[in-house]
Design a protein around this motif. Structure first.
Motif, PDB file in Angstrom:
ATOM      1  N   LEU A   1       0.958   0.787  -0.235  1.00 17.07           N
ATOM      2  CA  LEU A   1       1.384  -0.597  -0.385  1.00 17.07           C
ATOM      3  C   LEU A   1       1.219  -1.285   0.962  1.00 17.07           C
ATOM      4  CD1 LEU A   1       4.716  -0.373  -2.463  1.00 17.07           C
ATOM      5  CD2 LEU A   1       2.373  -0.692  -3.291  1.00 17.07           C
ATOM      6  N   ASP A   2       0.512  -2.398   0.974  1.00 17.29           N
ATOM      7  CA  ASP A   2       0.363  -3.196   2.187  1.00 17.29           C
ATOM      8  C   ASP A   2       1.572  -4.121   2.273  1.00 17.29           C
ATOM      9  OD1 ASP A   2      -0.322  -4.819   4.291  1.00 17.29           O
ATOM     10  OD2 ASP A   2      -2.349  -5.244   3.572  1.00 17.29           O
ATOM     11  N   ARG A   3       2.395  -3.933   3.292  1.00 17.83           N
ATOM     12  CA  ARG A   3       3.617  -4.718   3.457  1.00 17.83           C
ATOM     13  C   ARG A   3       3.390  -5.994   4.265  1.00 17.83           C
ATOM     14  NH1 ARG A   3       7.219  -2.615  -0.216  1.00 17.83           N
ATOM     15  NH2 ARG A   3       7.523  -0.373   0.089  1.00 17.83           N
ATOM     16  N   GLY A   4       2.201  -6.193   4.805  1.00 21.81           N
ATOM     17  CA  GLY A   4       1.936  -7.326   5.682  1.00 21.81           C
ATOM     18  C   GLY A   4       2.183  -6.970   7.134  1.00 21.81           C
ATOM     19  N   ASP A   5       1.611  -7.768   8.049  1.00 29.04           N
ATOM     20  CA  ASP A   5       1.777  -7.543   9.502  1.00 29.04           C
ATOM     21  C   ASP A   5       1.319  -6.151   9.921  1.00 29.04           C
ATOM     22  OD1 ASP A   5       2.867 -10.092   9.829  1.00 29.04           O
ATOM     23  OD2 ASP A   5       4.899  -9.375   9.422  1.00 29.04           O
ATOM     24  N   GLY A   6       0.313  -5.610   9.209  1.00 27.30           N
ATOM     25  CA  GLY A   6      -0.241  -4.315   9.584  1.00 27.30           C
ATOM     26  C   GLY A   6       0.560  -3.112   9.137  1.00 27.30           C
ATOM     27  N   LEU A   7       1.659  -3.298   8.412  1.00 27.59           N
ATOM     28  CA  LEU A   7       2.493  -2.179   7.973  1.00 27.59           C
ATOM     29  C   LEU A   7       2.089  -1.737   6.565  1.00 27.59           C
ATOM     30  CD1 LEU A   7       4.928  -0.306   8.430  1.00 27.59           C
ATOM     31  CD2 LEU A   7       6.371  -2.098   7.428  1.00 27.59           C
ATOM     32  N   ARG A   8       1.866  -0.435   6.402  1.00 27.34           N
ATOM     33  CA  ARG A   8       1.510   0.109   5.092  1.00 27.34           C
ATOM     34  C   ARG A   8       2.427   1.280   4.757  1.00 27.34           C
ATOM     35  NH1 ARG A   8      -5.167   0.096   4.603  1.00 27.34           N
ATOM     36  NH2 ARG A   8      -5.371  -2.203   4.588  1.00 27.34           N
ATOM     37  N   THR A   9       2.836   1.332   3.483  1.00 28.13           N
ATOM     38  CA  THR A   9       3.698   2.408   2.998  1.00 28.13           C
ATOM     39  C   THR A   9       2.894   3.281   2.036  1.00 28.13           C
ATOM     40  OG1 THR A   9       5.658   0.992   3.138  1.00 28.13           O
ATOM     41  CG2 THR A   9       5.833   2.977   1.788  1.00 28.13           C
ATOM     42  N   THR A  10       2.759   4.567   2.357  1.00 27.32           N
ATOM     43  CA  THR A  10       2.024   5.462   1.467  1.00 27.32           C
ATOM     44  C   THR A  10       2.857   5.742   0.217  1.00 27.32           C
ATOM     45  OG1 THR A  10       2.937   7.456   2.491  1.00 27.32           O
ATOM     46  CG2 THR A  10       0.914   6.551   3.443  1.00 27.32           C
ATOM     47  N   PHE A  11       2.168   6.096  -0.874  1.00 25.97           N
ATOM     48  CA  PHE A  11       2.858   6.344  -2.138  1.00 25.97           C
ATOM     49  C   PHE A  11       3.785   7.565  -2.060  1.00 25.97           C
ATOM     50  CE2 PHE A  11       0.829   4.051  -5.943  1.00 25.97           C
ATOM     51  CZ  PHE A  11       0.752   2.869  -5.227  1.00 25.97           C
ATOM     52  N   GLU A  12       3.528   8.453  -1.104  1.00 23.19           N
ATOM     53  CA  GLU A  12       4.407   9.617  -0.999  1.00 23.19           C
ATOM     54  C   GLU A  12       5.817   9.234  -0.557  1.00 23.19           C
ATOM     55  OE1 GLU A  12       3.086  12.388   1.904  1.00 23.19           O
ATOM     56  OE2 GLU A  12       2.428  10.829   3.321  1.00 23.19           O
ATOM     57  N   ARG A  13       5.995   8.009  -0.036  1.00 15.78           N
ATOM     58  CA  ARG A  13       7.308   7.535   0.378  1.00 15.78           C
ATOM     59  C   ARG A  13       8.038   6.752  -0.719  1.00 15.78           C
ATOM     60  NH1 ARG A  13       8.633   7.282   5.822  1.00 15.78           N
ATOM     61  NH2 ARG A  13       7.080   8.143   7.259  1.00 15.78           N
ATOM     62  N   LEU A  14       7.337   6.465  -1.814  1.00 17.45           N
ATOM     63  CA  LEU A  14       7.943   5.666  -2.881  1.00 17.45           C
ATOM     64  C   LEU A  14       8.787   6.534  -3.800  1.00 17.45           C
ATOM     65  CD1 LEU A  14       4.995   3.290  -3.887  1.00 17.45           C
ATOM     66  CD2 LEU A  14       6.794   2.931  -2.174  1.00 17.45           C
ATOM     67  N   GLY A  15       9.773   5.930  -4.446  1.00 17.43           N
ATOM     68  CA  GLY A  15      10.607   6.644  -5.403  1.00 17.43           C
ATOM     69  C   GLY A  15       9.894   6.867  -6.716  1.00 17.43           C
ATOM     70  N   ASP A  16      10.428   7.777  -7.528  1.00 21.23           N
ATOM     71  CA  ASP A  16       9.817   8.087  -8.817  1.00 21.23           C
ATOM     72  C   ASP A  16       9.711   6.846  -9.698  1.00 21.23           C
ATOM     73  OD1 ASP A  16       9.769  10.649  -7.901  1.00 21.23           O
ATOM     74  OD2 ASP A  16      11.074  11.501  -9.454  1.00 21.23           O
ATOM     75  N   GLY A  17      10.758   6.049  -9.717  1.00 21.47           N
ATOM     76  CA  GLY A  17      10.743   4.852 -10.544  1.00 21.47           C
ATOM     77  C   GLY A  17       9.679   3.867 -10.112  1.00 21.47           C
ATOM     78  N   GLU A  18       9.497   3.682  -8.815  1.00 20.23           N
ATOM     79  CA  GLU A  18       8.464   2.769  -8.324  1.00 20.23           C
ATOM     80  C   GLU A  18       7.072   3.268  -8.698  1.00 20.23           C
ATOM     81  OE1 GLU A  18      10.017   0.702  -4.289  1.00 20.23           O
ATOM     82  OE2 GLU A  18       9.861   2.891  -4.189  1.00 20.23           O
ATOM     83  N   LEU A  19       6.864   4.574  -8.637  1.00 21.80           N
ATOM     84  CA  LEU A  19       5.557   5.136  -8.967  1.00 21.80           C
ATOM     85  C   LEU A  19       5.259   5.008 -10.462  1.00 21.80           C
ATOM     86  CD1 LEU A  19       5.595   8.296  -6.676  1.00 21.80           C
ATOM     87  CD2 LEU A  19       4.229   6.223  -6.376  1.00 21.80           C
ATOM     88  N   ARG A  20       6.237   5.348 -11.305  1.00 19.56           N
ATOM     89  CA  ARG A  20       6.019   5.216 -12.747  1.00 19.56           C
ATOM     90  C   ARG A  20       5.811   3.753 -13.121  1.00 19.56           C
ATOM     91  NH1 ARG A  20       6.793   8.945 -16.537  1.00 19.56           N
ATOM     92  NH2 ARG A  20       7.565   7.361 -17.996  1.00 19.56           N
ATOM     93  N   TYR A  21       6.567   2.880 -12.538  1.00 22.83           N
ATOM     94  CA  TYR A  21       6.429   1.456 -12.817  1.00 22.83           C
ATOM     95  C   TYR A  21       5.031   0.961 -12.433  1.00 22.83           C
ATOM     96  CZ  TYR A  21       6.923  -3.596 -12.160  1.00 22.83           C
ATOM     97  OH  TYR A  21       6.729  -4.942 -12.200  1.00 22.83           O
ATOM     98  N   THR A  22       4.567   1.322 -11.253  1.00 18.67           N
ATOM     99  CA  THR A  22       3.253   0.884 -10.791  1.00 18.67           C
ATOM    100  C   THR A  22       2.143   1.401 -11.690  1.00 18.67           C
ATOM    101  OG1 THR A  22       4.023   0.794  -8.490  1.00 18.67           O
ATOM    102  CG2 THR A  22       1.647   0.936  -8.834  1.00 18.67           C
TER     103      THR A  22
END
Length: 442
Positions: free
Chosen positions: A336-357
């Motif tokens: 996920l691109d958070r803006g300002d050069g910050l990116r969050t890899t999917f391995e840091r996301l919760g189960d609900g966020e991953l299933r939802y996406t």
């Protein structure tokens, strides 16, 4: 419009469900051009006769909302799923709308209903019965007793609407002592177009008879007992008479309605891993989501923008983009691109966020992106993709499930996609237009 009826209970005694019996009684069906769905409706299974005999055509139409018209009536689609004798279900008929949710407590048969739908879809695509039912005994009603020949089995069926009007298919499968399709009936307007029956158990075929309406009223020939006869008709029927052309048109409508099905059950653990670059077609566990994002982000900017909007609504924190980035070893990881050069890899996301996406991506794409085998000979404008999602609300929070359902309702209204899901509770879903709720609570 809200409809409620008591769900049928399993009978304590049942013998092997034999082949569907011939019947020319007129079926009671919704008018052509309408679907049996209400704007927001709660309904329960329509009872059918005991599993010991084949059911006659239904005489009670599924409840309809006279103000709601099928948006794309010329696209073949299923309007009813029948489980005459399957797993925990007996004599059950379930209406299917463009967005259908099965609901009820654990053990009520939600998963079984979706499994039967998938089985019909795979049979309609030409798969062998052994591939479709790897554990056929598990599909036999628990208290079903064998007949004098030690046979036990199950019966499933469906109705497909489209240009030919409602077309009804019923299938009887023998699970013991050996797996085979022992009976099948395809009907339209009360007329039997195809009927098969097992005449000689020692031979690996069934006797089939299909409507001809020529010099001979029917044509008889053997068909294999390991495949659905309806899917084989285009190879056997010449189409020289009006009757034969009617058979072919009905069979094509049923097969097209069944074939384009994508079973989706995202597995968060798989989605967190980096994946190699592949063909960009999403698997049912969504484990290759990064590969699909790598493809879709460049191919369809408008749909990708809709995905980013959906993810922004359903995931915590700011979201500017959803993408896949290549790693040094040639693998891909989703971020996920958070803006300002910050990116969050999917391995840091919760189960609900991953299933939802993953579910949002499925609703916003189509057969070219999902791992399905649609009928290539039929124009895409005449096809509808059906997504089967067991545990649609599993792991997601209240906000995410509501947003998923709103997205599904919006996409289903356009006609290119239909959704059949299972949820533990659907009281929250009745507030959204276009949802058909099938309540299996005993």
């Amino acid at each position: 419009m809200t409809v409620s009826a008591q769900s049928p209970q399993p009978s304590g005694s049942s013998r092997f469900p034999g082949p569907p019996t011939s019947s020319r009684a007129s079926e009671s069906v919704p008018p052509q051009g309408r679907s049996p769905e209400a704007t927001s409706r709660r309904t329960r299974p329509t009872p059918e006769p005991s599993a010991g005999v084949a059911p006659p055509p239904s005489t009670t139409p599924a409840p309809t909302d006279p103000g709601r018209v099928e948006t794309h009536p010329d696209r073949p689609h299923l309007t009813e799923l029948r489980l005459s004798a399957f797993a925990t279900h007996r004599g059950a008929g379930f209406p299917l709308g463009s967005l259908t949710l099965f609901t009820g407590p654990s053990g009520c048969g939600k998963t079984s209903a979706l499994r039967a739908y998938e089985a019909l879809a795979r049979l309609g695509g030409g798969s062998e019965v052994g591939e479709v039912f790897p554990d056929p005994v598990a599909c036999v009603p628990e208290r079903a007793r064998p007949d004098a020949q030690r046979r036990r089995g199950f019966r499933i069926g469906c109705t497909a609407d489209g240009p030919e009007g409602p077309v009804r298919l019923d299938v009887a499968v023998q699970a013991e002592p050996e797996l085979r399709i022992v009976g099948e009936r395809l009907m339209s307007g009360g007329l039997v177009l195809l009927e098969t029956a097992l005449r000689d158990p020692s031979r690996r075929f069934v006797q089939a008879a299909w409507h001809t309406a020529g010099s001979s009223p029917v044509t008889r020939a053997p068909l294999p007992d390991d495949r659905l006869g309806t899917a084989l008709l285009p190879l056997r029927v010449a189409g020289k008479t009006d009757g034969q052309r009617q058979v072919l048109a009905a069979a094509e409508q049923m097969v097209v309605a069944l074939r384009s099905v994508f079973v989706c059950d995202p597995v968060p653990e798989r989605m967190r891993d980096a994946v190699p670059i592949g063909d960009g077609r999403l698997l049912r566990d969504c484990g290759n989501l990064a590969d699909v994002l790598w493809r879709t982000r460049s191919e369809c900017g408008r749909r990708h923008g809709q995905l980013v909007t959906a993810v922004r609504t359903g995931c915590a924190g700011p979201v500017v983009d959803v993408l896949a980035e290549p790693l040094a070893d040639g693998m891909l990881r989703a971020v996920l691109d958070r803006g300002d050069g910050l990116r969050t890899t999917f391995e840091r996301l919760g189960d609900g966020e991953l299933r939802y996406t993953a579910l949002a991506l499925v609703l916003l794409t189509g057969p070219g992106v999902l791992e399905v085998d649609p009928p290539g000979e039929v124009p895409a404008a005449m096809q509808t993709l059906t997504v089967l999602a067991d545990g649609l609300d599993r792991g997601v929070d209240v906000r995410q499930r509501a947003e998923l359902l709103r997205l599904a309702a919006r996409m289903c209204e356009r006609g290119h996609i239909r959704l059949v899901g299972a949820v533990s509770d659907a009281s929250w879903a009745t507030q959204i237009d276009g949802v058909t709720v099938v309540d299996l609570d005993p």
